[in-house]
Design a protein around this motif. Structure first.
Motif, PDB file in Angstrom:
ATOM      1  N   SER A  63       0.890  -1.106  -0.034  1.00  0.00           N
ATOM      2  CA  SER A  63      -0.003  -0.045  -0.029  1.00  0.00           C
ATOM      3  C   SER A  63       0.864   1.342  -0.042  1.00  0.00           C
ATOM      4  O   SER A  63       2.014   1.354   0.464  1.00  0.00           O
ATOM      5  CB  SER A  63      -0.846  -0.044   1.105  1.00  0.00           C
ATOM      6  N   LEU A  64       0.412   2.328  -0.663  1.00  0.00           N
ATOM      7  CA  LEU A  64       0.935   3.705  -0.634  1.00  0.00           C
ATOM      8  C   LEU A  64      -0.054   4.565   0.192  1.00  0.00           C
ATOM      9  O   LEU A  64       0.180   4.979   1.235  1.00  0.00           O
ATOM     10  CB  LEU A  64       1.414   4.025  -1.875  1.00  0.00           C
ATOM     11  N   GLU A 157      -9.152  -2.484   2.655  1.00  0.00           N
ATOM     12  CA  GLU A 157      -9.305  -3.277   1.444  1.00  0.00           C
ATOM     13  C   GLU A 157      -8.991  -4.524   1.798  1.00  0.00           C
ATOM     14  O   GLU A 157      -7.965  -5.121   2.094  1.00  0.00           O
ATOM     15  CB  GLU A 157      -8.372  -2.814   0.456  1.00  0.00           C
ATOM     16  N   GLN A 165     -11.786   3.685   0.425  1.00  0.00           N
ATOM     17  CA  GLN A 165     -11.778   4.320  -0.976  1.00  0.00           C
ATOM     18  C   GLN A 165     -13.001   4.962  -1.263  1.00  0.00           C
ATOM     19  O   GLN A 165     -13.159   5.925  -1.911  1.00  0.00           O
ATOM     20  CB  GLN A 165     -11.024   3.297  -1.856  1.00  0.00           C
ATOM     21  N   LEU A 285      -6.006   5.173  -7.820  1.00  0.00           N
ATOM     22  CA  LEU A 285      -4.363   4.828  -8.027  1.00  0.00           C
ATOM     23  C   LEU A 285      -3.926   3.508  -7.154  1.00  0.00           C
ATOM     24  O   LEU A 285      -4.667   3.394  -6.165  1.00  0.00           O
ATOM     25  CB  LEU A 285      -3.908   6.388  -7.396  1.00  0.00           C
ATOM     26  N   ARG A 312      -8.583  10.545   1.078  1.00  0.00           N
ATOM     27  CA  ARG A 312      -8.447   9.241   1.757  1.00  0.00           C
ATOM     28  C   ARG A 312      -8.098   9.644   3.404  1.00  0.00           C
ATOM     29  O   ARG A 312      -8.537   8.897   4.058  1.00  0.00           O
ATOM     30  CB  ARG A 312      -7.127   8.620   1.201  1.00  0.00           C
TER      31      ARG A 312
HETATM   32  N1   CP Z   1      -6.089   3.579  -3.677  1.00  0.00           N
HETATM   33  C1   CP Z   1      -5.282   2.719  -2.684  1.00  0.00           C
HETATM   34  O1   CP Z   1      -6.075   1.821  -1.886  1.00  0.00           O
HETATM   35  O2   CP Z   1      -4.157   3.019  -2.630  1.00  0.00           O
HETATM   36  P1   CP Z   1      -2.996   1.962  -2.012  1.00  0.00           P
HETATM   37  O3   CP Z   1      -3.060   0.460  -2.687  1.00  0.00           O
HETATM   38  O4   CP Z   1      -1.566   2.421  -2.509  1.00  0.00           O
HETATM   39  O5   CP Z   1      -3.156   2.072  -0.503  1.00  0.00           O
END
Ligand code: CP
Length: 327
Positions: A63-64, A157, A165, A285, A312
């Motif tokens: 993840s970012l 997620e 998201q 993204l 976010r």
């Molecule tokens: N959109 C999102 O969840 O980005 P990352 O996967 O970088 O957390």
């Protein structure tokens, strides 16, 4: 930035939030969006709410945005944050009654209870296998934490949902909309790798509860779970779907019916400036340039992807705030 929000509305009528793992955990999406926008205007107004409370963030996958925005949100509420990449920890067993004489070292029953000793809230990212539909739909990782942890659980997620998201996306639409009921198009795009349906599932569920006209467009074979899409219009002709759109949310996902498979590499589905018309371009993204969307879109003023990423933080912050208020 345009913003059509009546901030004087009473936003106190939200049901107690214990966990946030699905859009259905929100009692009133419009109120929580307004509360997030209020937090964005003054991010430190509840800077002591999370004092002496700890958020433990567990990552089964990379993840970012989710990692940084959720940490930032927690810190803006005064929380301490601990992050564990599961690959650096013990290999967890999720099967009940299993004989653990192979590769798993610690059972989720102990692990979730132990983590709960250090955490006031646990946030988890755990993607699907995209190979075993039944296993993915069981949400066995997230579900096991919900079952065995003694503290609230937030999804960062999961196999089938990305509710933080979707909340950020709703905040972005609320900030930018110029009419009461904008037309929102969810448009499939090609991608070299098979991707989950999580982002799109949650986006569809969120938009179904929002005052928008939602249309989904994708090649045949990419129908999402009809228990999620319900009566939402599906238009297989992308050009027809995009007509007069106000927001175009572009995303790849792999097939749900032929689970996890890539059925099309048709580059004609890539979003272009010409196809976008006057609409705002949205994407969660990370995005593959000139595969999912052409540079001209991302580099234009019509792209709102950075605003989505900004939001976010406030999606996570409003969720953490609602849970902290009930600890
Ligand atoms: N959109 C999102 O969840 O980005 P990352 O996967 O970088 O957390």
């Amino acid at each position: 930035m345009q913003c059509h929000v009546d901030r004087s509305r009473n936003v106190s009528n939200l049901r107690i939030m214990k966990n946030y793992t699905d859009i259905n955990d929100l009692s009133n999406v419009e109120d929580i969006v307004l509360e997030a926008i209020n937090l964005k205007q003054s991010p430190y107004q509840f800077a002591t709410l999370g004092k002496h409370k700890t958020l433990v963030m567990l990552f089964f996958n990379s993840s970012l945005r989710t990692r940084l925005s959720t940490e930032k949100a927690a810190k803006q509420l005064g929380m301490d944050v601990m992050i564990l990449n599961i690959k650096d920890s013990w290999n967890l067993e999720f099967e009940d009654g299993s004989v653990m004489n192979l590769n798993t070292t610690e059972h989720i029953k102990e692990a979730a209870q132990v983590i709960s000793q250090y955490a006031d809230i646990i946030a988890i990212r755990a993607f699907p296998t995209l190979a075993d539909k039944q296993k993915d739909e069981s949400e066995y990782i997230l579900g096991s934490f919900k079952k065995y942890a003694s503290v609230p659980v937030i999804s960062m997620e999961s196999a089938m949902a990305h509710p933080l998201q979707a909340l950020a996306d709703a905040i972005t639409i609320e900030e930018l909309k110029t009419k009461d009921k904008p037309k929102v198009v969810l448009s499939w795009a090609p991608h070299p790798k098979a991707l989950p349906q999580a982002v799109t599932n949650s986006f569809v569920k969120m938009m179904q509860r929002y005052n928008v006209n939602l249309i989904i467009t994708h090649p045949k074979g990419y129908e999402l779970d009809d228990k999620i899409t319900g009566k939402t219009k599906i238009e297989y002709n992308q050009e027809v779907a995009l007509k007069d759109a106000d927001f175009v949310y572009v995303k790849n996902w792999s097939s749900y019916s032929e689970y996890g498979k890539i059925l099309s590499h048709d580059t004609n589905w890539m979003m272009t400036k010409e196809k976008l018309g006057l609409a705002k371009f949205m994407h969660c993204l990370p995005v593959r340039r000139n595969v999912v969307v052409e540079d001209k879109v991302l580099d234009s003023d019509q792209s709102v992807v950075i605003q989505q990423a900004t939001n976010r933080t406030f999606a996570a912050q409003v969720v953490l705030k609602k849970i902290l208020e009930n600890l």
